[in-house]
Enzyme design. Structure first.
Site, PDB file in Angstrom:
ATOM      1  N   GLY A 223       0.794  -1.218   0.000  1.00 15.23           N
ATOM      2  CA  GLY A 223       0.000   0.000   0.000  1.00 15.23           C
ATOM      3  C   GLY A 223       0.826   1.267   0.000  1.00 15.23           C
TER       4      GLY A 223
ATOM      5  N   LEU B 253      -4.101  -5.865  -4.473  1.00 18.05           N
ATOM      6  CA  LEU B 253      -3.084  -4.812  -4.436  1.00 18.05           C
ATOM      7  C   LEU B 253      -1.746  -5.328  -3.911  1.00 18.05           C
ATOM      8  CD1 LEU B 253      -2.434  -1.786  -4.801  1.00 18.05           C
ATOM      9  CD2 LEU B 253      -3.146  -1.454  -2.423  1.00 18.05           C
ATOM     10  N   ASP B 254      -0.691  -5.139  -4.725  1.00 17.41           N
ATOM     11  CA  ASP B 254       0.687  -5.477  -4.353  1.00 17.41           C
ATOM     12  C   ASP B 254       0.862  -6.949  -3.987  1.00 17.41           C
ATOM     13  OD1 ASP B 254       1.428  -2.808  -4.742  1.00 17.41           O
ATOM     14  OD2 ASP B 254       1.006  -2.274  -2.655  1.00 17.41           O
ATOM     15  N   GLU B 255       0.043  -7.823  -4.585  1.00 16.70           N
ATOM     16  CA  GLU B 255       0.146  -9.252  -4.289  1.00 16.70           C
ATOM     17  C   GLU B 255       0.359 -10.101  -5.540  1.00 16.70           C
ATOM     18  OE1 GLU B 255      -2.790 -10.896  -1.743  1.00 16.70           O
ATOM     19  OE2 GLU B 255      -2.624  -9.323  -0.231  1.00 16.70           O
TER      20      GLU B 255
END
EC number: 3.5.1.10
Length: 285
Positions: A201, A227-229
Site C-alpha cells: 500500500g 493490491l501489491d500481491e
C-alpha cells in the site's frame, strides 16, 4: 543474414521425453542451442523449459510451431515461440516520481533493454518534457473517481492501437481496476517500493521507518486485482540504519526501484519469466 534467433518456451505437466522430443525437432530444423533452462516444480508436478536457438534464415516462427505441433499435442504443451529480432513495444505509465521511467529510457537508449517505448502515459503533466526529448507520444490522462473507467478504456485502446506487449507502471500511483488487471494479466509490471510482502500500500518507506527496519527494498511484480500481491519477478534490498530518516529511506530506495524494475522488464521481454500460479519461474541469465 544467414541465421535467425528464436526463444522457445513451454510449460506442461511433467513427464518423460519432453526435452528429447523438442530438441530433436529443433535439431532437424538446423537449430543450434544457445541457452537452455528448465525447471520441474515438484509440488505442482509442472515442467518449464526455455530454449534460445539459432536456425537457418529460412526457418520462420510458424515453421517452428508447425514442426512442434505433434509434441504440443502429445505433451499438452503451453508453447510460445518468439523471434528475437522483433523489438517488443511497451507503454510506460508514471506519476510524479519519474526516476524509474528515466532509468528505463536510458537503458533502452544504450541498448541494454531491447524495447520500443510507443507511449508514455501519466496522470500528471510532468513527464511531457522527457517524452518530447525521447520523441515518444505523451498522453496526459488525469484520473478521478468519476473518470477512472473512461481513462482505463483509453489505455486498453492504446494497447490495441500500438500493439504494446507490456505496460510498465514506473511509479504510477494509481490502482488499476480489477477488470483492467484481469484483462491485462501477465502484461502489466509494477514496481512497489518495499520488499514485499512487507509494507503493502501507500507510503511503505514511512511504514518501514516506523517499524525500525534494518533493510529496505523494492519489488517488481505482475499486477493482479489484489493490491501489491501479484506474482513477484524481481527484488532487491539495501541496508539502512537508525540514523536515517524516512526521507533518507525514500532517497536510498529510488536507485533500488529503478534497478529492480529495469531487470524485471528485461527478464519479461527476453522471455525469461514464466507464470506458475501465483508465483513465477525466472530463468536469469
Amino acid at each position: 543474414m544467414t541465421e535467425k534467433t528464436y526463444v522457445v518456451r513451454l510449460g506442461c505437466k511433467d513427464q518423460p521425453g519432453i526435452v528429447a522430443t523438442v530438441t530433436t525437432v529443433l535439431a532437424h530444423m538446423g537449430g543450434n542451442i544457445l541457452e537452455s533452462n528448465q525447471f520441474w516444480d515438484r509440488q505442482a508436478d509442472h515442467f518449464f523449459l526455455r530454449i534460445a536457438i539459432t536456425v537457418p534464415a529460412w526457418v520462420t516462427r510458424d515453421a517452428i510451431e508447425e514442426a512442434l505441433r505433434p509434441a504440443t499435442a502429445r505433451f499438452a504443451l503451453d508453447l510460445t515461440v518468439v523471434d528475437v529480432a522483433e523489438r517488443p513495444k511497451i507503454i510506460v505509465m508514471v506519476s510524479k516520481f519519474d526516476h524509474a521511467m528515466h532509468h528505463l529510457l536510458y537503458q533502452i537508449k544504450v541498448r541494454w533493454l531491447n524495447a520500443e517505448v510507443v507511449a508514455i502515459v501519466s496522470n500528471h503533466d510532468g513527464a511531457r518534457a522527457a517524452a518530447q526529448i525521447e520523441g515518444v507520444p505523451f498522453h496526459h490522462w488525469p484520473v478521478t473517481k468519476d473518470n477512472k473507467a473512461e481513462q482505463e478504456q483509453k489505455l486498453l485502446a492504446l494497447v490495441e492501437e500500438t500493439g504494446a506487449e507490456l505496460v510498465v507502471l514506473a511509479r504510477y500511483m494509481q490502482v488499476l481496476s480489477n477488470e483492467l488487471s484481469e484483462r491485462l494479466y501477465g502484461r502489466v509490471i509494477n514496481i512497489h517500493h518495499s520488499f514485499l510482502p512487507s509494507f503493502k500500500g501507500a507510503k511503505p518507506y514511512h511504514q518501514a521507518h516506523e517499524r525500525g527496519v534494518k533493510l529496505i527494498g523494492a519489488t517488481a511484480h505482475y499486477v493482479t486485482p489484489d493490491l501489491d500481491e501479484g506474482p513477484i519477478i524481481e527484488q532487491e534490498t539495501e541496508r539502512v540504519s537508525h540514523m536515517m530518516t524516512s526521507e533518507d529511506f525514500v532517497a536510498a530506495g529510488r536507485d533500488i526501484e529503478s534497478r529492480v524494475l529495469a531487470r524485471a522488464v528485461k527478464y519479461h521481454l527476453e522471455g525469461r519469466v514464466m507464470l506458475n500460479s501465483h508465483r513465477t519461474v525466472v530463468f536469469t541469465p
